[in-house]
Design a protein around this motif. Structure first.
Motif, PDB file in Angstrom:
ATOM      1  N   LEU A   1      43.945  20.950  39.178  1.00  0.00           N
ATOM      2  CA  LEU A   1      43.395  19.204  38.613  1.00  0.00           C
ATOM      3  C   LEU A   1      42.591  18.995  39.615  1.00  0.00           C
ATOM      4  CD1 LEU A   1      46.784  19.143  36.004  1.00  0.00           C
ATOM      5  CD2 LEU A   1      43.765  20.613  35.758  1.00  0.00           C
ATOM      6  N   ASP A   2      43.180  18.667  40.506  1.00  0.00           N
ATOM      7  CA  ASP A   2      42.413  17.524  41.964  1.00  0.00           C
ATOM      8  C   ASP A   2      41.203  17.864  42.352  1.00  0.00           C
ATOM      9  OD1 ASP A   2      43.300  19.961  43.579  1.00  0.00           O
ATOM     10  OD2 ASP A   2      44.741  18.422  44.263  1.00  0.00           O
ATOM     11  N   THR A   3      40.344  18.699  41.162  1.00  0.00           N
ATOM     12  CA  THR A   3      38.764  18.630  42.024  1.00  0.00           C
ATOM     13  C   THR A   3      39.262  20.368  43.396  1.00  0.00           C
ATOM     14  OG1 THR A   3      39.155  17.692  44.343  1.00  0.00           O
ATOM     15  CG2 THR A   3      38.581  16.153  42.330  1.00  0.00           C
ATOM     16  N   GLY A   4      40.100  20.839  43.166  1.00  0.00           N
ATOM     17  CA  GLY A   4      40.121  21.962  44.201  1.00  0.00           C
ATOM     18  C   GLY A   4      39.273  23.046  43.483  1.00  0.00           C
ATOM     19  N   SER A   5      38.911  23.203  41.978  1.00  0.00           N
ATOM     20  CA  SER A   5      38.939  24.212  41.359  1.00  0.00           C
ATOM     21  C   SER A   5      37.573  24.150  40.710  1.00  0.00           C
ATOM     22  CB  SER A   5      39.962  24.748  40.038  1.00  0.00           C
ATOM     23  OG  SER A   5      39.592  23.890  39.289  1.00  0.00           O
TER      24      SER A   5
ATOM     25  N   ASP B   1      35.972  19.860  37.071  1.00  0.00           N
ATOM     26  CA  ASP B   1      35.282  18.832  38.192  1.00  0.00           C
ATOM     27  C   ASP B   1      34.328  17.967  37.976  1.00  0.00           C
ATOM     28  OD1 ASP B   1      34.955  17.077  40.890  1.00  0.00           O
ATOM     29  OD2 ASP B   1      34.736  18.882  42.087  1.00  0.00           O
ATOM     30  N   VAL B   2      33.931  16.939  38.934  1.00  0.00           N
ATOM     31  CA  VAL B   2      32.375  16.479  38.151  1.00  0.00           C
ATOM     32  C   VAL B   2      31.302  16.574  39.130  1.00  0.00           C
ATOM     33  CG1 VAL B   2      33.743  14.578  37.814  1.00  0.00           C
ATOM     34  CG2 VAL B   2      33.135  14.644  40.097  1.00  0.00           C
TER      35      VAL B   2
ATOM     36  N   ALA C   1      20.374  16.525  37.649  1.00  0.00           N
ATOM     37  CA  ALA C   1      19.331  16.807  38.390  1.00  0.00           C
ATOM     38  C   ALA C   1      18.543  15.264  38.202  1.00  0.00           C
ATOM     39  CB  ALA C   1      18.207  17.306  37.812  1.00  0.00           C
ATOM     40  N   ASP C   2      18.685  14.454  37.541  1.00  0.00           N
ATOM     41  CA  ASP C   2      18.580  12.908  38.247  1.00  0.00           C
ATOM     42  C   ASP C   2      19.746  11.572  38.514  1.00  0.00           C
ATOM     43  OD1 ASP C   2      20.409  13.149  35.699  1.00  0.00           O
ATOM     44  OD2 ASP C   2      20.109  12.224  34.114  1.00  0.00           O
ATOM     45  N   GLY C   3      20.637  12.382  38.695  1.00  0.00           N
ATOM     46  CA  GLY C   3      21.613  11.485  39.581  1.00  0.00           C
ATOM     47  C   GLY C   3      22.685  11.332  39.032  1.00  0.00           C
ATOM     48  N   ASN C   4      22.632  11.087  38.308  1.00  0.00           N
ATOM     49  CA  ASN C   4      23.964  11.540  36.582  1.00  0.00           C
ATOM     50  C   ASN C   4      25.066  12.174  37.091  1.00  0.00           C
ATOM     51  OD1 ASN C   4      23.359   8.510  35.542  1.00  0.00           O
ATOM     52  ND2 ASN C   4      21.764   9.469  34.529  1.00  0.00           N
ATOM     53  N   TYR C   5      26.119  11.983  36.100  1.00  0.00           N
ATOM     54  CA  TYR C   5      26.876  13.290  36.635  1.00  0.00           C
ATOM     55  C   TYR C   5      28.025  13.605  35.333  1.00  0.00           C
ATOM     56  CZ  TYR C   5      27.722  11.811  42.024  1.00  0.00           C
ATOM     57  OH  TYR C   5      27.332  11.745  42.479  1.00  0.00           O
ATOM     58  N   ILE C   6      28.536  14.942  34.950  1.00  0.00           N
ATOM     59  CA  ILE C   6      28.989  15.302  33.965  1.00  0.00           C
ATOM     60  C   ILE C   6      30.187  15.124  34.383  1.00  0.00           C
ATOM     61  CG2 ILE C   6      26.935  15.983  32.789  1.00  0.00           C
ATOM     62  CD1 ILE C   6      27.903  18.681  34.015  1.00  0.00           C
ATOM     63  N   SER C   7      30.968  15.464  33.651  1.00  0.00           N
ATOM     64  CA  SER C   7      32.388  16.483  33.814  1.00  0.00           C
ATOM     65  C   SER C   7      32.737  17.845  33.226  1.00  0.00           C
ATOM     66  CB  SER C   7      33.538  15.316  33.208  1.00  0.00           C
ATOM     67  OG  SER C   7      33.757  15.608  31.816  1.00  0.00           O
ATOM     68  N   VAL C   8      33.687  18.653  34.052  1.00  0.00           N
ATOM     69  CA  VAL C   8      34.073  19.862  32.767  1.00  0.00           C
ATOM     70  C   VAL C   8      35.284  20.598  33.034  1.00  0.00           C
ATOM     71  CG1 VAL C   8      31.414  20.733  32.828  1.00  0.00           C
ATOM     72  CG2 VAL C   8      33.575  21.522  34.627  1.00  0.00           C
TER      73      VAL C   8
ATOM     74  N   THR D   1      30.806  21.718  22.032  1.00  0.00           N
ATOM     75  CA  THR D   1      30.594  23.567  22.122  1.00  0.00           C
ATOM     76  C   THR D   1      32.259  23.329  22.490  1.00  0.00           C
ATOM     77  OG1 THR D   1      30.747  23.275  24.625  1.00  0.00           O
ATOM     78  CG2 THR D   1      28.408  23.560  23.398  1.00  0.00           C
ATOM     79  N   ASP D   2      33.367  24.248  23.240  1.00  0.00           N
ATOM     80  CA  ASP D   2      34.387  24.378  24.024  1.00  0.00           C
ATOM     81  C   ASP D   2      34.487  24.329  24.918  1.00  0.00           C
ATOM     82  OD1 ASP D   2      35.562  24.579  21.582  1.00  0.00           O
ATOM     83  OD2 ASP D   2      36.124  26.120  20.681  1.00  0.00           O
ATOM     84  N   VAL D   3      33.556  24.037  25.920  1.00  0.00           N
ATOM     85  CA  VAL D   3      33.250  23.976  27.142  1.00  0.00           C
ATOM     86  C   VAL D   3      34.548  23.297  27.858  1.00  0.00           C
ATOM     87  CG1 VAL D   3      32.041  23.147  29.418  1.00  0.00           C
ATOM     88  CG2 VAL D   3      30.890  24.663  27.975  1.00  0.00           C
ATOM     89  N   CYS D   4      34.900  21.741  27.311  1.00  0.00           N
ATOM     90  CA  CYS D   4      35.634  20.869  27.797  1.00  0.00           C
ATOM     91  C   CYS D   4      34.472  20.298  28.371  1.00  0.00           C
ATOM     92  CB  CYS D   4      36.947  21.297  28.089  1.00  0.00           C
ATOM     93  SG  CYS D   4      38.022  21.825  27.307  1.00  0.00           S
ATOM     94  N   PHE D   5      33.815  19.107  28.166  1.00  0.00           N
ATOM     95  CA  PHE D   5      32.874  18.691  28.356  1.00  0.00           C
ATOM     96  C   PHE D   5      32.393  17.430  28.156  1.00  0.00           C
ATOM     97  CE2 PHE D   5      28.255  17.599  28.150  1.00  0.00           C
ATOM     98  CZ  PHE D   5      27.471  17.367  28.832  1.00  0.00           C
ATOM     99  N   ALA D   6      32.028  16.496  28.912  1.00  0.00           N
ATOM    100  CA  ALA D   6      31.537  15.207  28.791  1.00  0.00           C
ATOM    101  C   ALA D   6      30.222  14.381  29.393  1.00  0.00           C
ATOM    102  CB  ALA D   6      32.875  14.377  27.958  1.00  0.00           C
ATOM    103  N   PRO D   7      29.806  13.824  28.702  1.00  0.00           N
ATOM    104  CA  PRO D   7      29.085  13.017  30.421  1.00  0.00           C
ATOM    105  C   PRO D   7      29.756  11.773  30.890  1.00  0.00           C
ATOM    106  CG  PRO D   7      28.633  12.446  28.131  1.00  0.00           C
ATOM    107  CD  PRO D   7      29.287  13.628  28.020  1.00  0.00           C
ATOM    108  N   VAL D   8      29.210  11.899  31.959  1.00  0.00           N
ATOM    109  CA  VAL D   8      29.853  10.890  32.934  1.00  0.00           C
ATOM    110  C   VAL D   8      29.236   9.042  32.758  1.00  0.00           C
ATOM    111  CG1 VAL D   8      30.874   9.732  35.547  1.00  0.00           C
ATOM    112  CG2 VAL D   8      31.233  12.864  34.696  1.00  0.00           C
TER     113      VAL D   8
END
Length: 383
Positions: A223-227, A231-232, A236-243, A301-308
Motif C-alpha cells: 500500500l505504499d507504492t511498492g507494488s 500506485d499513481v 500522455a498529457d501529464g495528468n495522473y490516474i490511480s489504480v 469497471t472493477d479495476v479500482c481506478f480513478a483519475p487524480v
C-alpha cells in the motif's frame, strides 16, 4: 438552527487554528449550535454581507471576549452554564491560567463535556513543547512509512495529524462524551492528542507488521507504492490516474484493460521481487494515453481506478456532482457536510462569522441584559 443529529446541542469553541476549528466545523455541520469565542483584540469593523473566506469557520456565531479581563472570563463561565460542550486547542495550562479550566467550568456545569485538543497531550515529556502536524505524526510512527523507496518520507499535507488524528478524533470524543453524559448526567474532560490520534490511524499497519507482511523499508509494500498495482501513474498529457487493483479479480481487469493479460510476467501478481520491473513496464503503458482516454477505458469497471483530480476539478466530476459532495457557501466552493443521515439531515448552517459579529446575541444566551452588555464594553471585557 441546525437540523442534523446534533441539533439542540450547544458547543463553545475557543478560537484556534487547524484541528479545533475543524472539530467545530464538523459539530456545526451535524446540527450543533457552535459559538466561537474570539479574542476581543481581533474584533474589527466589518461588512456582515461579506463573510470571511474560511471554510473551517463556517456555521458558527462569534463573540469577542477579553479572557484576561475578569469580567470577560466570567462571561465565558456564565455561557458555559448554558452549554453542552466546550472545545479548546491551547497548550496545556493556558485555560487554567485564565481561570476557565476544567475545574472552573465543571463547577458551573457538572454535565459539560470539556474537549481539549493538543499535539502532544495534556501530560508527558513533550506536552509543553511547540509542534506542528509533521512533528506529531513523526513521533507517532505515521510519517516514516509514507514515501517511495530510496526517498525521504513525504509529509501527507497536514491531513493525518491536524485533521484525521486531531480534529476528527476530538469530534468523535465530544460526540461520545455527549452520549455518555446523557446517561450519567456527568460531564468529563477529553484529552485528544494528535500524536495519539495519528498512532490510532496506523493500527492496521501494526497488524500487518506483526504478521510479517509489512516491511520496514519504505516504498516496498503493498500500500505504499511498492507494488505495481497500487500506485499513481502519469499519462500522455501529464495528468495522473490511480489504480488500486489489490484483489485477484480486480488485478485481472487491470492487466486485461491495459492489454497485458497475455504477458507471462504479469501473471505472478504477488511476486515482490518483480514489482519494480513490472511498475516500469505498466508505467510505460499508461504514458501512451491521456487521462481522459484511460477514463473512457476504465471508468465504471472493477479495476479500482480513478483519475487524480485537482482541487478545481474535483467539484466538477459527475460522480461528485451527483452526490453533492461539494457545495458553495457565500461564493466559496467547499466540501459538503459528511457523513450523510437519512432522517436528521446535516447541512452547512451558514457562512463564516466575523470575530465578535454576534457578541450581543451570545451574551443574551448567558443572561446578560442590555445594561450589562454596556458595562462589559465599558470595562473592555467584550468587543
Amino acid at each position: 438552527m441546525g437540523t442534523g443529529p446534533l441539533a439542540g446541542t450547544r458547543v463553545i469553541e475557543m478560537q484556534g487554528i487547524g484541528p479545533a476549528p475543524f472539530c467545530g466545523m464538523m459539530l456545526s455541520d451535524m446540527g450543533a449550535e457552535v459559538i466561537r469565542v474570539d479574542r476581543a483584540g481581533n474584533v474589527r469593523d466589518h461588512d456582515v454581507d461579506v463573510p470571511p473566506i474560511d471554510v473551517l469557520a463556517r456555521g458558527r456565531s462569534s463573540i469577542g471576549l477579553d479572557l484576561k479581563n475578569p469580567d470577560g472570563a466570567e462571561a465565558l463561565l456564565r455561557l458555559v452554564e448554558h452549554a453542552d460542550a466546550l472545545i479548546e486547542g491551547f497548550r496545556p495550562g493556558v485555560m487554567e491560567r485564565l481561570g476557565i479550566g476544567p475545574e472552573e467550568c465543571l463547577a458551573r456545569n457538572r454535565g459539560l463535556v470539556y474537549g481539549r485538543m493538543t499535539g502532544w497531550g495534556q501530560e508527558g515529556p513533550y506536552h509543553l513543547g511547540a509542534g506542528h502536524d509533521i512533528n506529531y505524526i513523526a513521533l507517532a510512527g505515521a510519517l516514516e512509512p509514507i514515501g517511495r523507496a530510496g526517498e525521504p518520507p513525504i509529509a501527507p499535507l497536514n491531513l493525518v495529524g491536524d485533521f484525521g488524528g486531531g480534529g476528527m478524533l476530538l469530534a468523535f470524543g465530544v460526540a461520545c462524551g455527549l452520549f455518555e453524559a446523557q446517561r450519567s448526567g456527568e460531564g468529563q474532560v477529553i484529552d485528544a492528542a494528535m500524536v495519539d490520534g495519528a498512532a490510532t490511524l496506523m493500527a492496521m499497519f501494526h497488524s500487518m507488521r506483526a504478521l510479517g507482511v509489512w516491511n520496514d523499508e519504505r516504498g516496498t509494500n503493498l500500500l505504499d507504492t511498492g507494488s505495481h498495482f497500487y500506485d499513481v501513474y502519469q499519462c500522455a498529457d501529464g495528468n495522473y490516474i490511480s489504480v488500486g487493483s489489490i484483489e485477484p479479480q480486480f488485478y485481472a481487469e487491470l492487466v486485461r484493460l491495459t492489454g497485458l493479460d497475455d504477458d507471462a510476467e504479469f501473471a505472478k501478481q504477488n511476486s515482490r521481487s518483480s514489482w519494480p520491473h513490472l511498475k516500469d513496464r505498466i508505467a510505460e503503458v499508461f504514458r501512451a494515453k491521456t487521462r481522459d482516454e484511460w477514463c473512457e477505458i476504465m471508468d465504471a469497471t472493477d479495476v479500482c481506478f480513478a483519475p487524480v483530480l485537482t482541487l478545481e476539478e474535483a467539484p466538477q466530476h459527475p460522480h461528485n456532482v451527483h452526490r453533492n459532495t461539494f457545495c458553495e457557501v457565500a461564493g466559496v466552493t467547499q466540501p459538503s457536510p459528511s457523513p450523510r443521515f437519512g432522517r436528521t439531515v446535516e447541512s452547512v448552517q451558514g457562512p463564516p462569522a466575523h470575530p465578535g459579529q454576534h457578541t450581543d446575541d451570545v451574551l443574551a444566551i448567558a443572561g446578560y441584559d442590555a445594561d450589562d452588555i454596556v458595562k462589559l464594553r465599558d470595562t473592555g471585557a467584550v468587543a
